[in-house]
Design a protein around this motif. Structure first.
Motif, PDB file in Angstrom:
ATOM      1  N   LEU A   2      12.182   8.122   2.219  1.00  0.00           N
ATOM      2  CA  LEU A   2      11.192   7.882   1.168  1.00  0.00           C
ATOM      3  C   LEU A   2       9.764   8.048   1.681  1.00  0.00           C
ATOM      4  O   LEU A   2       8.815   7.842   0.935  1.00  0.00           O
ATOM      5  N   CYS A   3       9.637   8.385   2.956  1.00  0.00           N
ATOM      6  CA  CYS A   3       8.309   8.403   3.581  1.00  0.00           C
ATOM      7  C   CYS A   3       7.662   9.787   3.475  1.00  0.00           C
ATOM      8  O   CYS A   3       8.293  10.808   3.772  1.00  0.00           O
ATOM      9  N   ILE A   4       6.413   9.810   3.078  1.00  0.00           N
ATOM     10  CA  ILE A   4       5.680  11.072   2.928  1.00  0.00           C
ATOM     11  C   ILE A   4       5.582  11.820   4.252  1.00  0.00           C
ATOM     12  O   ILE A   4       5.593  13.055   4.285  1.00  0.00           O
ATOM     13  N   SER A   5       5.519  11.090   5.348  1.00  0.00           N
ATOM     14  CA  SER A   5       5.442  11.763   6.653  1.00  0.00           C
ATOM     15  C   SER A   5       6.702  12.587   6.917  1.00  0.00           C
ATOM     16  O   SER A   5       6.646  13.659   7.527  1.00  0.00           O
ATOM     17  N   THR A   6       7.843  12.084   6.472  1.00  0.00           N
ATOM     18  CA  THR A   6       9.075  12.855   6.633  1.00  0.00           C
ATOM     19  C   THR A   6       8.968  14.186   5.895  1.00  0.00           C
ATOM     20  O   THR A   6       9.282  15.245   6.441  1.00  0.00           O
ATOM     21  N   ALA A  59       0.804  -1.225   0.000  1.00  0.00           N
ATOM     22  CA  ALA A  59       0.000   0.000   0.000  1.00  0.00           C
ATOM     23  C   ALA A  59       0.837   1.276   0.000  1.00  0.00           C
ATOM     24  O   ALA A  59       0.352   2.330  -0.407  1.00  0.00           O
ATOM     25  N   CYS A  60       2.076   1.198   0.466  1.00  0.00           N
ATOM     26  CA  CYS A  60       2.890   2.420   0.569  1.00  0.00           C
ATOM     27  C   CYS A  60       3.075   3.039  -0.816  1.00  0.00           C
ATOM     28  O   CYS A  60       3.610   2.410  -1.719  1.00  0.00           O
ATOM     29  N   PRO A  61       2.657   4.293  -0.980  1.00  0.00           N
ATOM     30  CA  PRO A  61       2.712   4.893  -2.315  1.00  0.00           C
ATOM     31  C   PRO A  61       4.119   5.216  -2.801  1.00  0.00           C
ATOM     32  O   PRO A  61       4.309   5.502  -3.985  1.00  0.00           O
ATOM     33  N   THR A  62       5.104   5.209  -1.912  1.00  0.00           N
ATOM     34  CA  THR A  62       6.456   5.600  -2.329  1.00  0.00           C
ATOM     35  C   THR A  62       7.481   4.479  -2.197  1.00  0.00           C
ATOM     36  O   THR A  62       8.669   4.714  -2.418  1.00  0.00           O
ATOM     37  N   GLY A  63       7.054   3.295  -1.799  1.00  0.00           N
ATOM     38  CA  GLY A  63       8.009   2.198  -1.645  1.00  0.00           C
ATOM     39  C   GLY A  63       8.959   2.407  -0.481  1.00  0.00           C
ATOM     40  O   GLY A  63      10.103   1.942  -0.509  1.00  0.00           O
ATOM     41  N   GLY A  77       1.466  14.288   7.204  1.00  0.00           N
ATOM     42  CA  GLY A  77       1.729  12.863   7.329  1.00  0.00           C
ATOM     43  C   GLY A  77       0.977  12.040   6.306  1.00  0.00           C
ATOM     44  O   GLY A  77       0.390  12.557   5.365  1.00  0.00           O
ATOM     45  N   CYS A  78       1.014  10.715   6.533  1.00  0.00           N
ATOM     46  CA  CYS A  78       0.429   9.807   5.547  1.00  0.00           C
ATOM     47  C   CYS A  78      -0.318   8.684   6.283  1.00  0.00           C
ATOM     48  O   CYS A  78      -1.529   8.704   6.376  1.00  0.00           O
ATOM     49  N   ASP A  79       0.433   7.714   6.830  1.00  0.00           N
ATOM     50  CA  ASP A  79      -0.157   6.648   7.648  1.00  0.00           C
ATOM     51  C   ASP A  79      -1.020   5.659   6.875  1.00  0.00           C
ATOM     52  O   ASP A  79      -1.806   4.920   7.485  1.00  0.00           O
ATOM     53  N   ILE A  80      -0.888   5.633   5.562  1.00  0.00           N
ATOM     54  CA  ILE A  80      -1.608   4.601   4.805  1.00  0.00           C
ATOM     55  C   ILE A  80      -1.204   3.215   5.309  1.00  0.00           C
ATOM     56  O   ILE A  80      -2.039   2.323   5.472  1.00  0.00           O
ATOM     57  N   CYS A  81       0.090   3.050   5.593  1.00  0.00           N
ATOM     58  CA  CYS A  81       0.585   1.741   6.051  1.00  0.00           C
ATOM     59  C   CYS A  81      -0.086   1.337   7.370  1.00  0.00           C
ATOM     60  O   CYS A  81      -0.378   0.155   7.589  1.00  0.00           O
ATOM     61  N   GLN A  82      -0.317   2.309   8.235  1.00  0.00           N
ATOM     62  CA  GLN A  82      -0.986   2.007   9.501  1.00  0.00           C
ATOM     63  C   GLN A  82      -2.453   1.657   9.284  1.00  0.00           C
ATOM     64  O   GLN A  82      -2.985   0.755   9.932  1.00  0.00           O
ATOM     65  N   GLY A 140      13.220  -2.520   6.737  1.00  0.00           N
ATOM     66  CA  GLY A 140      12.248  -1.722   7.473  1.00  0.00           C
ATOM     67  C   GLY A 140      11.888  -0.438   6.734  1.00  0.00           C
ATOM     68  O   GLY A 140      11.755  -0.428   5.510  1.00  0.00           O
ATOM     69  N   LEU A 141      11.732   0.623   7.489  1.00  0.00           N
ATOM     70  CA  LEU A 141      11.301   1.907   6.916  1.00  0.00           C
ATOM     71  C   LEU A 141      12.499   2.757   6.497  1.00  0.00           C
ATOM     72  O   LEU A 141      13.424   2.964   7.275  1.00  0.00           O
ATOM     73  N   ASP A 142      12.459   3.238   5.256  1.00  0.00           N
ATOM     74  CA  ASP A 142      13.431   4.232   4.809  1.00  0.00           C
ATOM     75  C   ASP A 142      12.756   5.593   4.958  1.00  0.00           C
ATOM     76  O   ASP A 142      11.922   5.985   4.135  1.00  0.00           O
TER      77      ASP A 142
HETATM   78  S1  SF4 Z   1       3.474   6.778   6.165  1.00  0.00           S
HETATM   79 FE1  SF4 Z   1       3.686   4.594   5.596  1.00  0.00          FE
HETATM   80  S2  SF4 Z   1       2.513   4.368   3.653  1.00  0.00           S
HETATM   81 FE2  SF4 Z   1       2.913   6.559   3.961  1.00  0.00          FE
HETATM   82  S3  SF4 Z   1       4.811   6.973   2.811  1.00  0.00           S
HETATM   83 FE3  SF4 Z   1       5.392   6.579   4.962  1.00  0.00          FE
HETATM   84  S4  SF4 Z   1       5.868   4.385   5.015  1.00  0.00           S
HETATM   85 FE4  SF4 Z   1       4.692   4.756   3.137  1.00  0.00          FE
END
Ligand code: SF4
Ligand code: SF4
Length: 151
Positions: free
Chosen positions: A47-51, A31-35, A74-79, A42-44
């Motif tokens: 590459l995270c929209i929340s960053t 689901a993560c739109p940016t990979g 933020g984003c939180d689609i993954c959550q 784990g999490l880069d």
């Molecule tokens: S919040 Fe989760 S789904 Fe959204 S960009 Fe970051 S890692 Fe991906």
């Protein structure tokens, strides 16, 4: 390696516990739109929209403006897609993904208002809320980005 570390360090179970809890699920990865999520590493955060919408100071590069289209904070689609979080919600536990009650308490604010909200007003409204994290200039930037993108 766990994809998420939502448990305080001192009480965190061994990494194996997270891996076995995920099983064969890949919902957050898919689901993560940016990979930004990788099963090996784990999490880069880079590459995270929340960053880019919360932690980053200054203008956002165009590629991230496109990736975060319509996302104010933020984003939180993954959550939102994680079956463990969905299960917790069904049991009435507090949501990992908040319902953004902070913003709904300020529902009269439009994106155009947020794009020009001055520092004092931002502080008065959001000082003791999670939204403080992006600072007034970050909120103005995010709102402006969405308006300019026509979202
Ligand atoms: S919040 Fe989760 S789904 Fe959204 S960009 Fe970051 S890692 Fe991906
Ligand atoms: S969505 Fe939840 S259970 Fe599935 S891989 Fe991601 S963290 Fe694990």
């Amino acid at each position: 390696m766990p994809l998420y570390e939502v448990v305080p360090r001192r009480t965190r179970p061994p990494a194996e516990a997270y891996l076995s809890a995920c099983g064969s699920c890949t919902r957050c990865l898919d689901a993560c739109p940016t990979g930004a999520l990788d099963p090996e590493h784990g999490l880069d955060a880079g590459l995270c929209i929340s960053t880019w919408t919360i932690e980053h100071r200054g203008e956002v590069p165009q590629e991230w403006t496109d990736a975060a289209a319509g996302m104010l904070f933020g984003c939180d689609i993954c959550q939102a897609v994680c079956p463990w979080n969905l299960k917790a919600a069904r049991r009435g536990l507090p949501p990992v993904v908040p319902d953004y009650g902070v913003l709904s308490a300020h529902a009269e604010l439009t994106l155009a208002d947020l794009a020009v909200l001055d520092d004092d007003e931002f502080r008065r409204r959001f000082r003791r809320t999670p939204l403080w994290r992006c600072h007034p200039e970050g909120m103005r930037r995010n709102a402006r980005r969405i308006l300019e993108g026509g979202e």
